[in-house]
Write a protein that holds these residues in place. Structure first.
Motif, PDB file in Angstrom:
ATOM      1  N   GLY A  60       0.906  -1.267   0.103  1.00 39.95           N
ATOM      2  CA  GLY A  60      -0.008  -0.346   0.288  1.00 39.95           C
ATOM      3  C   GLY A  60       0.487   1.260  -0.235  1.00 39.95           C
ATOM      4  O   GLY A  60       1.559   1.354   0.593  1.00 39.95           O
ATOM      5  N   ALA A  61       0.477   2.257  -0.771  1.00 40.32           N
ATOM      6  CA  ALA A  61       1.396   3.379  -0.941  1.00 40.32           C
ATOM      7  C   ALA A  61       1.669   3.779  -0.055  1.00 40.32           C
ATOM      8  O   ALA A  61       2.472   4.385   0.491  1.00 40.32           O
ATOM      9  CB  ALA A  61       1.299   3.930  -2.490  1.00 40.32           C
ATOM     10  N   ASN A  62       0.244   4.318   0.703  1.00 45.04           N
ATOM     11  CA  ASN A  62       0.273   4.944   2.273  1.00 45.04           C
ATOM     12  C   ASN A  62       0.606   4.158   3.395  1.00 45.04           C
ATOM     13  O   ASN A  62       0.219   5.168   4.413  1.00 45.04           O
ATOM     14  CB  ASN A  62      -0.479   6.067   1.752  1.00 45.04           C
ATOM     15  CG  ASN A  62      -0.653   6.931   0.922  1.00 45.04           C
ATOM     16  OD1 ASN A  62       0.294   7.979   0.934  1.00 45.04           O
ATOM     17  ND2 ASN A  62      -1.712   6.943  -0.408  1.00 45.04           N
ATOM     18  N   LYS A  63       0.778   3.333   3.470  1.00 48.36           N
ATOM     19  CA  LYS A  63       1.008   2.680   5.063  1.00 48.36           C
ATOM     20  C   LYS A  63       2.170   3.381   5.845  1.00 48.36           C
ATOM     21  O   LYS A  63       1.879   3.196   6.465  1.00 48.36           O
ATOM     22  CB  LYS A  63       0.841   1.025   4.282  1.00 48.36           C
ATOM     23  CG  LYS A  63       1.085   0.001   5.164  1.00 48.36           C
ATOM     24  CD  LYS A  63      -0.445   0.179   6.567  1.00 48.36           C
ATOM     25  CE  LYS A  63      -0.471  -0.734   7.325  1.00 48.36           C
ATOM     26  NZ  LYS A  63      -1.287  -0.841   8.012  1.00 48.36           N
ATOM     27  N   GLY A  64       3.149   3.527   5.327  1.00 53.06           N
ATOM     28  CA  GLY A  64       4.073   4.254   5.838  1.00 53.06           C
ATOM     29  C   GLY A  64       3.612   5.606   5.904  1.00 53.06           C
ATOM     30  O   GLY A  64       4.830   6.096   6.074  1.00 53.06           O
ATOM     31  N   MET A  65       2.831   5.849   5.962  1.00 56.76           N
ATOM     32  CA  MET A  65       2.609   7.464   5.987  1.00 56.76           C
ATOM     33  C   MET A  65       2.841   8.264   7.187  1.00 56.76           C
ATOM     34  O   MET A  65       2.419   7.702   8.286  1.00 56.76           O
ATOM     35  CB  MET A  65       0.915   7.466   5.775  1.00 56.76           C
ATOM     36  CG  MET A  65       1.081   9.290   5.646  1.00 56.76           C
ATOM     37  SD  MET A  65      -1.282   9.268   5.763  1.00 56.76           S
ATOM     38  CE  MET A  65      -1.248  10.553   6.265  1.00 56.76           C
ATOM     39  N   LEU A  66       3.906   9.256   7.137  1.00 57.09           N
ATOM     40  CA  LEU A  66       4.378  10.307   8.420  1.00 57.09           C
ATOM     41  C   LEU A  66       5.300   9.134   9.270  1.00 57.09           C
ATOM     42  O   LEU A  66       5.551   9.634  10.847  1.00 57.09           O
ATOM     43  CB  LEU A  66       3.158  10.621   8.893  1.00 57.09           C
ATOM     44  CG  LEU A  66       2.688  11.308   8.907  1.00 57.09           C
ATOM     45  CD1 LEU A  66       1.337  12.008  10.004  1.00 57.09           C
ATOM     46  CD2 LEU A  66       2.807  12.743   7.825  1.00 57.09           C
TER      47      LEU A  66
END
Length: 330
Positions: free
Chosen positions: A209-215
């Protein structure tokens, strides 16, 4: 036999066995001492087990008695009275100011026929907007169902999520030096990317998921992800603003700073319409509710629970091991 040869001494079995017998006799005092010490140790172990069991039984009995008294007290309240619910400390799950505990206290306070009104005594810096929102919605529902008024009394602090809850009250009372406001939302963290570069540390993060590591604090900030997080915060902030406007109504004197996250002292809060009057719990119960008797509905650890926690912390694993043979604590 030659005259020069001396006769050999006759072997005496008693004399031959004497050293062995003396050795065995020397061990007897040691064996006796060991046996005495072993028996003493076993006796002390049994005594400690018995003592621990008696202590736990006493704590259980005290807890049961305290619960009985609390239930009896709630079933036979002094009427009429002012119902008190404390909102103290951080508003979050698994705290004294969690929605679960506050809702239980509020339901009991509203449903009691002797309670004339409910006072929320608040001393909190805020916390979870979810927990605060649950409490706010439940206060509105209970007010409509039971037709009883709710008053918020601020002690030192009523900020952020705590003010979210206070906005559900019919009136808010403060001290002149109370801290009130901080109507805003935040999300904080740290970034270590430059430090990692100086130390030669490489971040290896695998995600589906492209945004799983968000922030992620070890990854450079993505402008797209940052904008997404900011939009989410802005939406929650608007929910907070809507709650304050609904709760305060025309009493609120909005300025450009009202919803900026600033906080004010009690005197300024009254002037800005964030609070209504000055007063403490006794004043509100006596002069506003007209029911001077105050009954606290806030769920608390009883004396037995506190003693049990302290006892368990002090005795620790040793007490559990000592009781393992005969008492099941679960």
């Amino acid at each position: 036999m030659n005259d020069n040869e001396l006769p050999k001494p006759i072997a005496d079995p008693y004399i031959e066995a004497k050293p062995a017998a003396a050795t065995a006799a020397g061990y007897e005092p040691l064996l006796a001492q060991f046996a005495r010490e072993y028996l003493l140790d076993r006796r002390n172990e049994r005594r400690w087990k018995l003592l621990f069991r008696l202590i736990w039984l006493a704590l259980i009995a005290l807890a049961a008695w305290t619960i009985f008294l609390q239930r009896h007290h709630m079933q036979n309240p002094i009427a009429p009275h002012t119902a008190l619910v404390e909102v103290r400390g951080e508003i979050a799950a698994d705290t004294e100011a969690s929605a679960e505990l506050l809702l239980s206290a509020l339901k009991s306070a509203f449903e009691d026929s002797g309670s004339q009104a409910i006072v929320l005594r608040i001393n909190s810096p805020g916390g979870s907007p979810v927990q605060a929102g649950i409490v706010y919605d439940e206060i509105k529902r209970l007010k409509l169902k039971h037709g009883k008024k709710v008053y918020a009394v601020v002690e030192e602090m009523c900020a952020s999520g705590a003010y979210y809850i206070a906005a559900a009250a019919d009136e808010i009372y403060v001290d002149k030096a109370s801290v009130v406001g901080s109507i805003g939302v935040l999300m904080d963290g740290f970034g270590f990317t430059e430090l990692m570069g100086k130390l030669g540390v490489e971040r290896r993060l695998l995600t589906a998921g492209a945004n799983k590591g968000m922030l992620d604090p070890f990854t450079p900030v993505s402008p797209k992800q940052q904008a997404f997080a900011q939009a989410m915060l802005d939406q929650i902030h608007q929910q907070f603003i809507a709650v304050v406007r609904e709760g305060r109504g025309k009493r609120l004197k909005e300025t450009p700073e009202t919803f900026s996250g600033l906080f004010w002292n009690g005197e300024q809060a009254v002037a800005l319409g964030l609070a209504d009057h000055f007063g403490n719990l006794d004043f509100v119960a006596r002069e506003v509710v007209k029911a001077e008797e105050v009954i606290d509905y806030t769920p608390r650890d009883n004396v037995a629970e506190r003693l049990a926690k302290r006892f368990g912390a002090a005795m620790g694993e040793g007490a559990i091991k000592a009781m393992r043979g005969g008492m099941n604590l679960r």
